[in-house]
Design a protein around this motif. Structure first.
Motif, PDB file in Angstrom:
ATOM      1  N   THR A  87      -6.173  -4.017  -4.748  1.00 54.67           N
ATOM      2  CA  THR A  87      -5.321  -4.870  -3.911  1.00 54.67           C
ATOM      3  C   THR A  87      -5.875  -6.283  -3.923  1.00 54.67           C
ATOM      4  O   THR A  87      -7.021  -6.496  -4.349  1.00 54.67           O
ATOM      5  CB  THR A  87      -5.226  -4.325  -2.462  1.00 54.67           C
ATOM      6  N   ASP A 158      -5.144   3.433   6.127  1.00 55.22           N
ATOM      7  CA  ASP A 158      -5.404   3.996   4.792  1.00 55.22           C
ATOM      8  C   ASP A 158      -6.083   5.355   4.967  1.00 55.22           C
ATOM      9  O   ASP A 158      -6.738   5.605   5.981  1.00 55.22           O
ATOM     10  CB  ASP A 158      -6.319   3.059   3.992  1.00 55.22           C
ATOM     11  N   ASN A 232       2.579   0.212  -3.586  1.00 45.11           N
ATOM     12  CA  ASN A 232       1.672   0.685  -4.627  1.00 45.11           C
ATOM     13  C   ASN A 232       0.883   1.932  -4.235  1.00 45.11           C
ATOM     14  O   ASN A 232      -0.287   2.074  -4.564  1.00 45.11           O
ATOM     15  CB  ASN A 232       0.728  -0.456  -5.045  1.00 45.11           C
TER      16      ASN A 232
HETATM   17  C1  LIG Z   1      -3.359   0.702  -4.947  1.00 52.78           C
HETATM   18  S1  LIG Z   1      -3.766   0.683  -3.248  1.00 52.78           S
HETATM   19  C2  LIG Z   1      -2.471  -0.356  -2.591  1.00 52.78           C
HETATM   20  C3  LIG Z   1      -2.970  -1.337  -1.555  1.00 52.78           C
HETATM   21  C4  LIG Z   1      -1.909  -2.297  -1.024  1.00 52.78           C
HETATM   22  N1  LIG Z   1      -0.855  -1.594  -0.345  1.00 52.78           N
HETATM   23  C5  LIG Z   1      -1.341  -3.149  -2.122  1.00 52.78           C
HETATM   24  O1  LIG Z   1      -0.201  -2.953  -2.520  1.00 52.78           O
HETATM   25  O2  LIG Z   1      -2.035  -4.053  -2.591  1.00 52.78           O
HETATM   26  C6  LIG Z   1      -3.275   2.329  -2.753  1.00 52.78           C
HETATM   27  C7  LIG Z   1      -3.921   2.779  -1.459  1.00 52.78           C
HETATM   28  O3  LIG Z   1      -3.241   3.943  -1.012  1.00 52.78           O
HETATM   29  C8  LIG Z   1      -4.171   4.754  -0.329  1.00 52.78           C
HETATM   30  N2  LIG Z   1      -3.633   6.122  -0.218  1.00 52.78           N
HETATM   31  C9  LIG Z   1      -3.474   7.049  -1.182  1.00 52.78           C
HETATM   32  N3  LIG Z   1      -2.964   8.180  -0.669  1.00 52.78           N
HETATM   33  C10 LIG Z   1      -2.780   7.961   0.653  1.00 52.78           C
HETATM   34  C11 LIG Z   1      -2.288   8.756   1.717  1.00 52.78           C
HETATM   35  N4  LIG Z   1      -1.869  10.020   1.535  1.00 52.78           N
HETATM   36  N5  LIG Z   1      -2.252   8.210   2.960  1.00 52.78           N
HETATM   37  C12 LIG Z   1      -2.671   6.943   3.163  1.00 52.78           C
HETATM   38  N6  LIG Z   1      -3.152   6.139   2.203  1.00 52.78           N
HETATM   39  C13 LIG Z   1      -3.208   6.649   0.948  1.00 52.78           C
HETATM   40  C14 LIG Z   1      -5.422   4.650  -1.189  1.00 52.78           C
HETATM   41  O4  LIG Z   1      -6.589   5.004  -0.489  1.00 52.78           O
HETATM   42  C15 LIG Z   1      -5.389   3.174  -1.617  1.00 52.78           C
HETATM   43  O5  LIG Z   1      -6.199   2.375  -0.798  1.00 52.78           O
END
Ligand SMILES: C[S@@+](CC[C@H](N)C(=O)[O-])C[C@H]1O[C@@H](n2cnc3c(N)ncnc32)[C@H](O)[C@@H]1O
Length: 288
Positions: A87, A158, A232
């Motif tokens: 991110t 998260d 994402n």
């Molecule tokens: C690629 S990052 C996206 C961060 C931000 N939303 C962005 O678009 O820049 C994906 C995030 O989703 C979180 N994640 C994955 N599965 C999840 C779940 N079941 N519940 C909550 N968060 C989750 C991961 O820990 C990670 O930090």
């Protein structure tokens, strides 16, 4: 360390059968689904963890987490191992433009009729907090001067406790600020030892907590949001978990509220409940 070198160090081999069991276990807990061609990822990431724990095989590790030995802590490691936390600030600028110029003014206008002056925003899957702080800076810099009576509550959540801790600290490296306009960097950060510290004036609007989007019972407490960013993360889920999460997010929104998802994501085939609205270079989903 690269995945190749991690594998080279690990003596453990992940059999197809144990891979499937691990994959299903992770899926049940998180909604994250590892396709067959992603077996090497799990092998690399968990192989390192198994060595640290001095566990002799992936089979025994599966037993270890299933039996709930040190369950809470180990699940944290498991979540860290299976998530991708990429991110940065101002990641998808057209979304923030639409938020500032169209969505919030419209919500403020509707508030004149229902008397509420606080908007609630949720950065779901916030990772280390850059998205939530971007929204807080836009609120402080652009929206507050225009709507002085407006108050905001921004919640970042998260599944990974370690990224939530980073978000709470609000201290970032170069990577996170690479897309941030110089103006915001100068105005809302102080630099110490080459790191960028978010000012308290921004932090005051944001709180972070651990939250699994796949945990139905916890999702019921996430209510009355005006805008949700769930960007994402859907890409890591299979269709069934996408449908579940997107439907829960619908229930978390106020009528008239908006959902943003990632640039490369779509609700096509996942939900027909939202109305798709086009803005320059971005779309948003509305709960009518
Ligand atoms: C690629 S990052 C996206 C961060 C931000 N939303 C962005 O678009 O820049 C994906 C995030 O989703 C979180 N994640 C994955 N599965 C999840 C779940 N079941 N519940 C909550 N968060 C989750 C991961 O820990 C990670 O930090």
């Amino acid at each position: 360390m690269s995945i190749t070198s991690t594998l080279a160090r690990s003596q453990h081999k992940l059999s197809d059968d144990t891979f499937r069991q691990l994959r299903d276990y992770i899926y049940t807990l998180t909604g994250i689904y590892f396709q067959n061609n992603k077996k090497y990822l799990l092998e690399g990431r968990l192989g390192k963890r198994i060595q640290i724990l001095n566990i002799s095989s992936f089979e025994n590790y599966l037993q270890y987490i299933r039996n709930g030995k040190g369950q809470f802590d180990e699940l944290q490691f498991l979540y860290d191992a299976v998530t991708i936390n990429e991110t940065y600030f101002f990641r998808n600028e057209p979304q923030f433009e639409a938020f500032e110029k169209h969505l919030i003014p419209e919500i403020v206008q509707s508030r004149k009729y229902n008397g509420r002056s606080k908007i609630k925003i949720w950065s779901a899957a916030s990772s280390s907090g850059e998205e939530a702080y971007t929204l807080a800076m836009i609120f402080l810099d652009k929206l507050k001067p225009r709507f002085p009576d407006l108050d905001v509550e921004i919640v970042g959540t998260d599944i990974s406790q370690s990224v939530i801790e980073i978000a709470k600290r609000g201290v970032y490296k170069d990577y996170s600020i690479r897309n941030m306009p110089e103006y915001y960097l100068k105005k809302y950060f102080s630099v110490q030892d080459g790191k960028y510290h978010v000012h308290d004036s921004v932090k005051q609007f944001v709180r972070f907590e651990k939250q699994n989007l796949f945990d139905q019972s916890r999702m019921r407490f996430m209510r009355n949001f005006d805008v949700i960013y769930c960007c994402n993360v859907l890409i890591y889920f299979d269709l069934k978990s996408k449908v579940q999460v997107v439907s829960n997010l619908y229930n978390s929104l106020n009528p008239g509220g908006y959902l943003f998802i990632g640039y490369a994501e779509s609700l096509h085939g996942i939900s027909t409940a939202y109305k798709l609205i086009n803005f320059p270079k971005t779309v948003v989903y509305k709960k009518e």
